[in-house]
Scaffold this motif. Sequence first.
Motif, short mmCIF file in Angstrom:
data_model
loop_
_atom_site.label_atom_id
_atom_site.label_comp_id
_atom_site.label_asym_id
_atom_site.label_seq_id
_atom_site.Cartn_x
_atom_site.Cartn_y
_atom_site.Cartn_z
N TRP A 297 0.81 -1.10 -0.11
CA TRP A 297 -0.08 -0.28 -0.20
C TRP A 297 0.42 1.28 0.06
N VAL A 298 2.10 1.44 0.94
CA VAL A 298 2.50 2.39 1.29
C VAL A 298 3.56 2.90 -0.36
N SER A 299 3.71 1.30 -0.87
CA SER A 299 4.44 2.01 -2.32
C SER A 299 2.92 2.01 -3.56
N ARG A 300 2.66 1.56 -3.18
CA ARG A 300 1.47 2.69 -4.41
C ARG A 300 1.38 4.12 -4.27
N HIS A 301 1.79 4.33 -2.90
CA HIS A 301 1.76 6.79 -3.03
C HIS A 301 3.02 6.75 -2.97
N LEU A 302 3.96 6.40 -3.23
CA LEU A 302 4.99 6.02 -3.92
C LEU A 302 4.98 6.80 -5.07
N GLU A 303 6.34 7.71 -5.50
CA GLU A 303 6.60 8.92 -6.84
C GLU A 303 7.12 7.28 -7.89
N VAL A 304 7.12 7.97 -8.88
CA VAL A 304 8.02 6.69 -10.12
C VAL A 304 9.03 6.45 -9.67
N GLY A 305 9.30 5.42 -9.53
CA GLY A 305 11.19 5.35 -9.42
C GLY A 305 11.37 5.63 -8.30
N GLU A 306 10.39 5.23 -7.00
CA GLU A 306 11.02 5.33 -5.81
C GLU A 306 10.73 4.07 -5.01
N ARG A 307 11.24 3.81 -4.06
CA ARG A 307 11.64 2.37 -2.80
C ARG A 307 11.70 2.89 -1.70
N ILE A 308 11.31 1.59 -1.45
CA ILE A 308 11.56 1.81 0.08
C ILE A 308 12.99 1.20 0.65
N VAL A 309 14.32 2.09 1.46
CA VAL A 309 16.19 1.27 1.23
C VAL A 309 15.98 1.16 2.86
N ARG A 310 15.57 1.63 3.61
CA ARG A 310 15.45 1.32 5.28
C ARG A 310 14.46 2.03 5.60
N THR A 311 13.88 1.88 7.29
CA THR A 311 13.27 1.54 8.41
C THR A 311 13.49 1.39 9.55
N GLU A 312 12.64 2.45 10.36
CA GLU A 312 13.31 2.43 11.64
C GLU A 312 11.85 2.30 12.59
N ALA A 313 12.13 1.86 13.76
CA ALA A 313 10.47 2.26 14.58
C ALA A 313 10.89 3.69 15.14
N LEU A 314 9.91 3.98 15.86
CA LEU A 314 10.00 4.93 16.38
C LEU A 314 9.32 4.95 17.91
N HIS A 315 10.14 5.52 18.82
CA HIS A 315 9.32 5.22 20.46
C HIS A 315 8.92 6.01 20.59
N GLY A 316 8.23 5.57 21.67
CA GLY A 316 7.39 7.63 22.82
C GLY A 316 5.88 6.96 22.24
N GLY A 317 4.98 6.23 20.86
CA GLY A 317 3.80 6.55 21.25
C GLY A 317 2.67 5.66 22.05
N ILE A 318 1.54 5.57 21.80
CA ILE A 318 1.24 5.15 23.29
C ILE A 318 0.13 4.35 22.60
N THR A 319 -1.30 4.35 21.56
CA THR A 319 -1.85 4.22 20.69
C THR A 319 -1.40 3.01 19.73
N ALA A 320 -0.45 3.58 18.75
CA ALA A 320 0.21 3.26 17.88
C ALA A 320 1.59 3.28 17.45
N GLU A 321 2.09 1.49 16.65
CA GLU A 321 3.09 1.98 16.14
C GLU A 321 2.96 3.31 14.86
N MET A 322 4.72 3.78 15.20
CA MET A 322 5.51 4.87 14.57
C MET A 322 6.56 3.69 13.77
N GLN A 323 6.75 3.82 12.20
CA GLN A 323 7.73 3.93 11.78
C GLN A 323 8.12 4.94 11.13
N ARG A 324 10.19 5.61 10.82
CA ARG A 324 10.04 6.20 9.69
C ARG A 324 10.70 5.03 8.60
N LEU A 325 10.24 5.84 7.20
CA LEU A 325 10.54 4.73 6.13
C LEU A 325 11.71 5.97 5.58
N THR A 326 13.09 5.78 4.97
CA THR A 326 13.39 6.00 4.00
C THR A 326 13.21 5.87 2.89
#
Length: 317
Positions: A17-46
Amino acid sequence: MSIHGEAAAVRPLTLAWVSRHLEVGERIVRTEALHGGITAEMQRLTIGTRDGETRDLVLRTFVNVEHAEDSLSRETGALTLLTGTGVPAPGLIAADLTAAHCEYPSLLMTHLTGRTVLDDEGLETRLPLLARQLVAIHALRPAERPRKYVTLTTADTVVTPKGTDGEGWAAAIDVIRKPAPPYEGRFLHRDFHPGNVLFDVPPPTRAGARITGVVDWASASWGPADLDVAHCSVNLALLHGPEWGLRFPEAYEEASGVLAATASERLYWLVRDGLAASEEVQLVSQPWREAGRTELTTRAVEERLDAYVIALMDTLS
């Protein structure tokens, strides 16, 4: 596609789903969990771009969260409203409110620079910045108002910490048995506190701290400015000591914010959100400990809450 980091945990359907919302030729190269949230998982996508550069997005996933669709609907509405207002909020990219495409309800948004700062050091400087930012949020006049605020406690659900001033807490609980005072409605963040504000804090040799972002708009609503001030105040009291909770309303007024006219009206809102914290001391203190404030045990936070509630009653009642 090569995914590195903790979020090799991005789930397959969500990844597609995320990939469908990227620009043509873009791709996810790295991900990182972001801490501190209570109600949801948070991830940074490079995201790797076509020209060899990178940009960051944030994926917010509500896993087994009751009323996730409602929370996401509020947040997407708030982010849409905030576009172009000057309030430093994330930009909305896509939302899957009902998990029609993802494993769980999810939100994709732009990544803001900066970090949360929960240390005592430098609070004297950050306090007026927090106050000015909240005044700016309350100054917004949306064409379509969000829904009315929700109270977070009742007189019958308050959890009185052990060893507290029972008489003082009983008096505080009696305050919120009364009808809510009249108020002039404002646009509320409704979860405004240091954990949801990002700062750029440069070295001492450079200019002072500045706010770079306000996040987590899932509780955005319409109600009294006093309620947002009260919520930030109790969080400051628990994080940094009761005296800082008492100082925040003053800082808000110094930033040209307008609060309820009478002491009894102010007390109602401050006490209401102060007592609401009694039901979730353990929930809110755990992320603080994970962020390095290991001294903020559940018991230590309960003691600060007790001191803060009693100080409110002594000061305003």
